[in-house]
Design a protein around this motif. Structure first.
Motif, PDB file in Angstrom:
ATOM      1  N   ASN A  30       0.849  -1.422   0.178  1.00  0.00           N
ATOM      2  CA  ASN A  30       0.019  -0.047   0.221  1.00  0.00           C
ATOM      3  C   ASN A  30       1.026   1.291  -0.061  1.00  0.00           C
ATOM      4  O   ASN A  30       0.521   2.190  -0.589  1.00  0.00           O
ATOM      5  N   TYR A  51       0.649  11.279   1.029  1.00  0.00           N
ATOM      6  CA  TYR A  51      -0.320  10.492   0.471  1.00  0.00           C
ATOM      7  C   TYR A  51      -0.211   8.966   0.639  1.00  0.00           C
ATOM      8  O   TYR A  51      -1.134   8.100   0.597  1.00  0.00           O
ATOM      9  N   VAL A  55      -3.147   6.042   2.030  1.00  0.00           N
ATOM     10  CA  VAL A  55      -3.312   4.835   1.302  1.00  0.00           C
ATOM     11  C   VAL A  55      -3.319   3.865   2.162  1.00  0.00           C
ATOM     12  O   VAL A  55      -4.072   2.826   2.194  1.00  0.00           O
ATOM     13  N   SER A  58      -6.193   3.781   4.418  1.00  0.00           N
ATOM     14  CA  SER A  58      -7.513   3.541   3.827  1.00  0.00           C
ATOM     15  C   SER A  58      -7.681   2.079   3.879  1.00  0.00           C
ATOM     16  O   SER A  58      -8.905   1.671   3.752  1.00  0.00           O
ATOM     17  N   GLU A  61     -10.323   0.455   6.597  1.00  0.00           N
ATOM     18  CA  GLU A  61     -11.629   0.859   6.392  1.00  0.00           C
ATOM     19  C   GLU A  61     -12.548  -0.458   6.385  1.00  0.00           C
ATOM     20  O   GLU A  61     -13.553  -0.381   6.883  1.00  0.00           O
ATOM     21  N   ASP A  67     -11.186  -0.991  -0.514  1.00  0.00           N
ATOM     22  CA  ASP A  67     -11.118   0.151  -0.006  1.00  0.00           C
ATOM     23  C   ASP A  67      -9.645   0.834  -0.761  1.00  0.00           C
ATOM     24  O   ASP A  67      -9.779   2.148  -1.145  1.00  0.00           O
ATOM     25  N   VAL A  68      -8.648   0.107  -0.638  1.00  0.00           N
ATOM     26  CA  VAL A  68      -7.401   1.020  -1.197  1.00  0.00           C
ATOM     27  C   VAL A  68      -7.645   0.910  -2.876  1.00  0.00           C
ATOM     28  O   VAL A  68      -7.256   2.211  -3.186  1.00  0.00           O
ATOM     29  N   ARG A  70     -10.357   1.646  -4.406  1.00  0.00           N
ATOM     30  CA  ARG A  70     -11.330   2.652  -4.707  1.00  0.00           C
ATOM     31  C   ARG A  70     -10.805   4.190  -4.359  1.00  0.00           C
ATOM     32  O   ARG A  70     -10.768   5.040  -5.304  1.00  0.00           O
ATOM     33  N   LYS A  71      -9.685   4.097  -3.361  1.00  0.00           N
ATOM     34  CA  LYS A  71      -9.172   5.450  -3.010  1.00  0.00           C
ATOM     35  C   LYS A  71      -8.149   5.769  -3.923  1.00  0.00           C
ATOM     36  O   LYS A  71      -8.166   6.828  -4.350  1.00  0.00           O
ATOM     37  N   GLU A  74     -10.006   6.519  -7.620  1.00  0.00           N
ATOM     38  CA  GLU A  74     -10.800   7.720  -7.682  1.00  0.00           C
ATOM     39  C   GLU A  74      -9.734   8.963  -7.488  1.00  0.00           C
ATOM     40  O   GLU A  74     -10.139  10.138  -8.079  1.00  0.00           O
ATOM     41  N   ASP A  75      -8.673   8.743  -6.582  1.00  0.00           N
ATOM     42  CA  ASP A  75      -7.627   9.960  -6.737  1.00  0.00           C
ATOM     43  C   ASP A  75      -7.002  10.267  -7.870  1.00  0.00           C
ATOM     44  O   ASP A  75      -6.915  11.141  -8.228  1.00  0.00           O
TER      45      ASP A  75
END
Length: 107
Positions: A30, A51, A55, A58, A61, A67-68, A70-71, A74-75
């Motif tokens: 990650n 950042y 990650v 994240s 979550e 979740d990783v 998606r983050k 999306e970022d």
């Protein structure tokens, strides 16, 4: 104490070690994924490490890697980086393989 008990304890220790190594590899993956994404987003200096840490956080979550994914996806998209979800998944798999190897070697 019987041989069965010794064997059972041995399996329990191996299971615990394997889980610990997998956790360490996931965190390492990650962090590397965060650095990779930060570079693609044009972040520099301390912002790259910040950042990467976001990650790593994240991942706590939800269970699993979604979740990783998606983050980061999306970022990247939000920063205007042209990337597919498949590319991020492939990078995650590549970095996880590297991280597992590093953890096994004690790096």
């Amino acid at each position: 104490m019987s041989t069965f008990d010794d064997r059972e304890r041995g399996f329990e220790r191996k299971f615990a070690l394997d889980n610990e190594q997998e956790f360490k590899a996931g965190v390492r993956r990650n962090r590397a994924l965060g650095r990779w994404a930060a570079e693609r987003m044009g972040l520099e200096g301390k912002h790259v490490d910040e950042y990467a840490q976001a990650v790593v956080k994240s991942d706590f979550e939800l269970p699993g890697d979604e979740d990783v994914l998606r983050k980061v996806f999306e970022d990247l998209k939000g920063s205007g980086v042209s990337v597919t979800e498949g590319e991020v998944r492939m990078k995650m798999a590549e970095l996880l393989a590297q991280a597992r190897d590093e953890v096994k070697k004690g790096k």
